[in-house]
Design a protein around this motif. Structure first.
Motif, PDB file in Angstrom:
ATOM      1  N   THR A  15       8.209 -21.714 -66.532  1.00  0.00           N
ATOM      2  CA  THR A  15       7.309 -21.381 -67.055  1.00  0.00           C
ATOM      3  C   THR A  15       6.119 -20.982 -66.423  1.00  0.00           C
ATOM      4  OG1 THR A  15       8.224 -22.132 -69.233  1.00  0.00           O
ATOM      5  CG2 THR A  15       5.745 -21.431 -69.148  1.00  0.00           C
ATOM      6  N   VAL A  16       5.645 -19.979 -66.352  1.00  0.00           N
ATOM      7  CA  VAL A  16       4.342 -19.327 -65.670  1.00  0.00           C
ATOM      8  C   VAL A  16       3.155 -19.083 -66.411  1.00  0.00           C
ATOM      9  CG1 VAL A  16       3.524 -17.931 -63.781  1.00  0.00           C
ATOM     10  CG2 VAL A  16       5.980 -18.490 -63.605  1.00  0.00           C
ATOM     11  N   ILE A  17       2.215 -19.903 -66.235  1.00  0.00           N
ATOM     12  CA  ILE A  17       0.946 -19.856 -67.149  1.00  0.00           C
ATOM     13  C   ILE A  17      -0.160 -19.251 -66.520  1.00  0.00           C
ATOM     14  CG2 ILE A  17      -0.511 -20.872 -68.581  1.00  0.00           C
ATOM     15  CD1 ILE A  17       1.595 -23.037 -69.481  1.00  0.00           C
ATOM     16  N   ILE A  18      -0.831 -18.134 -66.824  1.00  0.00           N
ATOM     17  CA  ILE A  18      -1.945 -17.660 -65.967  1.00  0.00           C
ATOM     18  C   ILE A  18      -3.206 -18.396 -66.801  1.00  0.00           C
ATOM     19  CG2 ILE A  18      -3.300 -15.497 -65.536  1.00  0.00           C
ATOM     20  CD1 ILE A  18      -0.704 -13.896 -66.511  1.00  0.00           C
ATOM     21  N   ASP A  19      -4.153 -18.838 -65.853  1.00  0.00           N
ATOM     22  CA  ASP A  19      -5.246 -19.935 -66.461  1.00  0.00           C
ATOM     23  C   ASP A  19      -6.337 -19.447 -65.498  1.00  0.00           C
ATOM     24  OD1 ASP A  19      -6.573 -21.661 -67.637  1.00  0.00           O
ATOM     25  OD2 ASP A  19      -5.473 -23.306 -66.735  1.00  0.00           O
ATOM     26  N   ASN A  20      -6.880 -18.165 -66.195  1.00  0.00           N
ATOM     27  CA  ASN A  20      -8.200 -17.879 -65.294  1.00  0.00           C
ATOM     28  C   ASN A  20      -9.152 -17.478 -66.583  1.00  0.00           C
ATOM     29  OD1 ASN A  20     -10.043 -16.781 -63.619  1.00  0.00           O
ATOM     30  ND2 ASN A  20      -8.975 -14.675 -63.689  1.00  0.00           N
ATOM     31  N   PRO A  21      -9.888 -18.739 -66.976  1.00  0.00           N
ATOM     32  CA  PRO A  21     -10.644 -18.396 -68.073  1.00  0.00           C
ATOM     33  C   PRO A  21     -11.828 -17.518 -68.136  1.00  0.00           C
ATOM     34  CG  PRO A  21     -10.881 -20.604 -67.160  1.00  0.00           C
ATOM     35  CD  PRO A  21      -9.795 -19.899 -66.348  1.00  0.00           C
ATOM     36  N   PRO A  22     -12.448 -17.131 -69.208  1.00  0.00           N
ATOM     37  CA  PRO A  22     -11.890 -17.243 -70.288  1.00  0.00           C
ATOM     38  C   PRO A  22     -10.860 -16.576 -70.828  1.00  0.00           C
ATOM     39  CG  PRO A  22     -14.063 -15.902 -70.467  1.00  0.00           C
ATOM     40  CD  PRO A  22     -13.517 -16.305 -68.918  1.00  0.00           C
ATOM     41  N   MET A  23     -10.461 -15.322 -70.082  1.00  0.00           N
ATOM     42  CA  MET A  23      -9.784 -14.230 -70.802  1.00  0.00           C
ATOM     43  C   MET A  23      -8.498 -13.847 -69.709  1.00  0.00           C
ATOM     44  SD  MET A  23     -10.757 -13.652 -73.607  1.00  0.00           S
ATOM     45  CE  MET A  23     -10.222 -12.338 -74.353  1.00  0.00           C
ATOM     46  N   ASN A  24      -8.268 -14.786 -68.901  1.00  0.00           N
ATOM     47  CA  ASN A  24      -7.184 -14.697 -68.036  1.00  0.00           C
ATOM     48  C   ASN A  24      -6.913 -13.128 -67.336  1.00  0.00           C
ATOM     49  OD1 ASN A  24      -6.240 -17.125 -68.570  1.00  0.00           O
ATOM     50  ND2 ASN A  24      -5.246 -16.501 -70.503  1.00  0.00           N
ATOM     51  N   VAL A  25      -8.005 -12.824 -66.946  1.00  0.00           N
ATOM     52  CA  VAL A  25      -7.877 -11.557 -66.037  1.00  0.00           C
ATOM     53  C   VAL A  25      -7.467 -11.239 -64.873  1.00  0.00           C
ATOM     54  CG1 VAL A  25     -10.334 -10.777 -67.524  1.00  0.00           C
ATOM     55  CG2 VAL A  25     -10.530 -11.856 -65.368  1.00  0.00           C
ATOM     56  N   LEU A  26      -7.116 -10.240 -64.669  1.00  0.00           N
ATOM     57  CA  LEU A  26      -6.242  -9.843 -63.327  1.00  0.00           C
ATOM     58  C   LEU A  26      -7.171  -9.751 -62.207  1.00  0.00           C
ATOM     59  CD1 LEU A  26      -3.380  -9.491 -62.337  1.00  0.00           C
ATOM     60  CD2 LEU A  26      -3.996  -6.943 -62.482  1.00  0.00           C
ATOM     61  N   SER A  27      -7.645 -10.724 -61.598  1.00  0.00           N
ATOM     62  CA  SER A  27      -8.426 -10.787 -60.424  1.00  0.00           C
ATOM     63  C   SER A  27      -7.561 -10.550 -59.269  1.00  0.00           C
ATOM     64  CB  SER A  27      -9.150 -12.026 -60.371  1.00  0.00           C
ATOM     65  OG  SER A  27      -8.169 -13.096 -60.032  1.00  0.00           O
TER      66      SER A  27
END
Length: 256
Positions: A15-27
């Protein structure tokens, strides 16, 4: 080591969780980490199925990091190629399930299109709003979306930038299943565990035939199917599957 992604593994499922708060944007950093994580999972013999989702309840991924856009032209020579990264993720030889637990917009929707199966929570919204910035989807959206929803609907979505509800996305075949808010990961895990009980030898060939063969003339696709069937038939897992059927028991696959 990933800083904006977390990875857990259990019973053949990663399970891969994107955790780039607040909206998990694609940086840029998220893109690099997605590439590294998925390539590692591709080569991990203990992983059969992958779940991809976002942290929290608001967003799977609410687009690209717009704050990085002014530097895009300046850093063009050293910029990571999102198309190359997304192609590698799309073509790993393992089933990928995306859980859309909120907004899946712009690069977020484009990322979800790389998955083999998409599960949306009922509050999810899916769209490609790049036109509102005077831009266009730049991570494969103009090519992958029409192959799923048809050219006319894809153009409407991209021309207007308006998002779809989970219900409409399901009706169009853009998502496979809708579940209540907060239940997406459980639904995905249940499905992923089921897939992980099958042979990766079989799953990987099915994925390749659909991803690649569906773009070929049907006679060439059928030739590819015949070749991969013949290759699969002599694997240890195929022999175990046939033997287990005859012996009226569940097969024990070793993915060899």
């Amino acid at each position: 080591m990933a800083e904006l992604l977390s990875v857990t593994k259990e019973n053949g499922v990663a399970t891969v969780i994107i955790d780039n708060p607040p909206m998990n944007v694609l940086s840029v950093q998220v893109t690099k980490e997605l590439d590294e994580v998925f390539q590692a999972l591709k080569d991990d013999p203990k992983v059969i199925t992958v779940i991809l989702t976002g942290a929290g309840e608001r967003a799977f991924m609410a687009g690209a990091d717009i704050k990085e856009f002014p530097d895009k032209e300046k850093n063009k020579s050293t910029e990571i190629d999102t198309h190359d990264v997304f192609d590698r993720i799309e073509n790993i030889s393992k089933p990928v399930i995306a859980v859309l637990n909120g907004f899946a917009l712009g690069g977020g929707l484009e990322l979800s299109l790389l998955a083999d199966i998409r599960i949306a929570e009922e509050h999810a919204q899916l769209g490609l709003p790049e036109v509102n910035l005077g831009l266009l989807p730049g991570a494969g959206g103009t090519q992958r979306l029409p192959r799923i929803v048809g050219a006319s609907k894809a153009k409407e979505m991209m021309f207007t930038g308006d998002p779809l509800s989970a219900e409409e996305a399901h009706r169009l075949g853009l998502v496979n299943k809708i579940v209540p808010k907060g239940e997406g990961r459980d639904a995905a895990n249940s499905l992923a565990q089921k897939l992980a009980n099958h042979s990766l030898q079989s799953l990987s060939r099915i994925k390749h035939l659909v991803n690649v063969g569906s773009e070929l003339p049907i006679d060439e696709g059928q030739d590819m199917e015949k070749q991969l069937f013949d290759d699969l038939f002599v694997t240890e897992d195929a022999k175990e599957g046939v033997r287990a059927f005859i012996e009226k028991r569940k097969p024990v696959f070793t993915h060899k």
